[in-house]
Design a protein around this motif. Structure first.
Motif, short mmCIF file in Angstrom:
data_model
loop_
_atom_site.label_atom_id
_atom_site.label_comp_id
_atom_site.label_asym_id
_atom_site.label_seq_id
_atom_site.Cartn_x
_atom_site.Cartn_y
_atom_site.Cartn_z
N ARG A 60 0.84 -1.21 0.00
CA ARG A 60 0.00 0.00 0.00
C ARG A 60 0.87 1.26 0.00
O ARG A 60 0.65 2.18 -0.79
CB ARG A 60 -0.91 -0.02 1.24
N ALA A 61 1.87 1.29 0.87
CA ALA A 61 2.76 2.45 0.90
C ALA A 61 3.45 2.62 -0.45
O ALA A 61 3.58 3.74 -0.95
CB ALA A 61 3.79 2.31 2.03
N GLY A 62 3.87 1.52 -1.04
CA GLY A 62 4.53 1.58 -2.34
C GLY A 62 3.64 2.25 -3.38
O GLY A 62 4.08 3.11 -4.13
N ARG A 63 2.36 1.85 -3.39
CA ARG A 63 1.42 2.46 -4.36
C ARG A 63 1.26 3.95 -4.12
O ARG A 63 1.31 4.77 -5.03
CB ARG A 63 0.03 1.80 -4.24
N GLU A 64 1.05 4.31 -2.85
CA GLU A 64 0.80 5.73 -2.52
C GLU A 64 2.03 6.59 -2.82
O GLU A 64 1.91 7.73 -3.29
CB GLU A 64 0.43 5.88 -1.04
N LEU A 65 3.21 6.06 -2.56
CA LEU A 65 4.43 6.86 -2.75
C LEU A 65 4.82 6.91 -4.23
O LEU A 65 5.32 7.93 -4.69
CB LEU A 65 5.56 6.31 -1.87
N ALA A 66 4.51 5.86 -4.96
CA ALA A 66 4.72 5.90 -6.43
C ALA A 66 3.81 6.97 -7.04
O ALA A 66 4.20 7.67 -7.97
CB ALA A 66 4.44 4.53 -7.05
N ALA A 67 2.61 7.10 -6.49
CA ALA A 67 1.67 8.11 -7.02
C ALA A 67 2.21 9.53 -6.81
O ALA A 67 1.81 10.46 -7.52
CB ALA A 67 0.31 7.97 -6.34
N LEU A 68 3.12 9.69 -5.85
CA LEU A 68 3.72 11.01 -5.61
C LEU A 68 4.98 11.22 -6.46
O LEU A 68 5.61 12.28 -6.38
CB LEU A 68 4.07 11.16 -4.12
N GLY A 69 5.37 10.19 -7.21
CA GLY A 69 6.52 10.36 -8.10
C GLY A 69 7.75 9.56 -7.71
O GLY A 69 8.79 9.67 -8.36
N ALA A 70 7.65 8.74 -6.66
CA ALA A 70 8.81 7.93 -6.26
C ALA A 70 8.89 6.66 -7.10
O ALA A 70 7.87 6.15 -7.56
CB ALA A 70 8.72 7.57 -4.78
N ARG A 71 10.12 6.14 -7.26
CA ARG A 71 10.29 4.79 -7.79
C ARG A 71 10.37 3.87 -6.57
O ARG A 71 11.02 4.22 -5.57
CB ARG A 71 11.60 4.70 -8.59
N VAL A 72 9.71 2.75 -6.62
CA VAL A 72 9.68 1.86 -5.46
C VAL A 72 10.47 0.60 -5.78
O VAL A 72 10.26 -0.02 -6.83
CB VAL A 72 8.22 1.52 -5.09
N VAL A 73 11.39 0.25 -4.88
CA VAL A 73 12.11 -1.02 -5.03
C VAL A 73 11.82 -1.87 -3.79
O VAL A 73 11.62 -1.34 -2.69
CB VAL A 73 13.64 -0.83 -5.22
#
Ligand code: GTP
Ligand code: PEP
Length: 211
Positions: A60-73
């Motif tokens: 969930r955090a990965g989705r929300e933070l990707a929506a702000l422009g982060a790349r998630v690994v």
């Protein structure tokens, strides 16, 4: 210099355990996510930042933070904070070997983009540098220029470890928003006084923090 920021985040159900007395286990995961959202939003909005990489296994955090422009690994090493940071920094360097990289905690809900820019500009003067937290016991940011390995040593009393490891300590004034990490209810009160971002303001609304 255009930085890549690496931001680690524990799975929300386990994050911010020291906030439990102030927030209860009901609100704690939402606050941990809100802190990370405000941290990532300010980082993405910083003119000295090229890109933001979040290392987390929380979907969930990965989705929300990707929506702000982060790349998630993913937190592939699954061996704690420093292993996660070293892995993410290696991923960045595999793609761009000369990238300047800075690790930044995810619990900086008052973070201001222009203060982060000042810290990164100062960090650019050193091969490896760090910013102590407000308590002057921990670390909120550790940076490395091109060709230098991150060697993160975050965790309890990390300021002394980063000093001992030879990193330059950034003694800047006026960058309180980059130094105000939130571990306890008292820290949250201090961050609210500085002025938090919109996600934390919403998540903390109505929370009565005991004296
Ligand atoms: N990816 C990843 N991030 C971590 C890990 N451990 C801690 N972090 C993150 O690293 C930063 C500092 O972590 P800690 O102070 O150890 O943990 P916390 O969740 O913030 O707070 P406490 O539970 O109260 O210790 C926060 O952004 C955490 O989410 C880990 O094993 N993996
Ligand atoms: C991980 C650290 O932060 P915290 O204060 O959240 O434990 C640290 O200071 O190295």
């Amino acid at each position: 210099m255009q930085w890549t920021l690496v931001i680690p985040l524990k799975p929300l159900e386990r994050a911010k355990s020291r906030l439990a007395p102030a927030a209860g286990d009901g609100l704690r995961p939402a606050l941990a996510l809100a802190f990370a959202q405000d941290t990532v939003a300010a980082a993405v909005g910083c003119p000295s930042v090229r890109n933001v990489v979040v290392v987390t296994d929380d979907a969930r955090a990965g989705r929300e933070l990707a929506a702000l422009g982060a790349r998630v690994v993913p937190d592939a090493p699954a061996d704690g904070l420093n292993a996660a940071l070293a892995y993410a920094a290696d991923q960045v360097r595999a793609a761009r070997p000369q990238a300047p990289v800075a690790a930044l905690n995810a619990d900086l809900p008052a973070l201001r983009s222009h203060e982060l820019a000042r810290v990164l500009d100062a960090a650019a003067q050193f091969p490896r540098a760090f910013l102590p937290d407000t308590a002057e016991i921990g670390t909120t940011l550790l940076s490395v220029g091109p060709g230098t390995e991150l060697r993160p040593q975050f965790g309890a009393a990390s300021r002394a470890r980063h000093l001992d490891s030879g990193a330059a300590e950034l003694g800047l004034h006026g960058v309180g928003s980059v130094r105000q990490d939130v571990d306890t209810g008292e820290d949250l009160r201090a961050a609210l006084a500085l002025g938090v971002g919109p996600h934390t303001a919403t998540a903390a609304a109505g929370l009565l923090i005991p004296d």
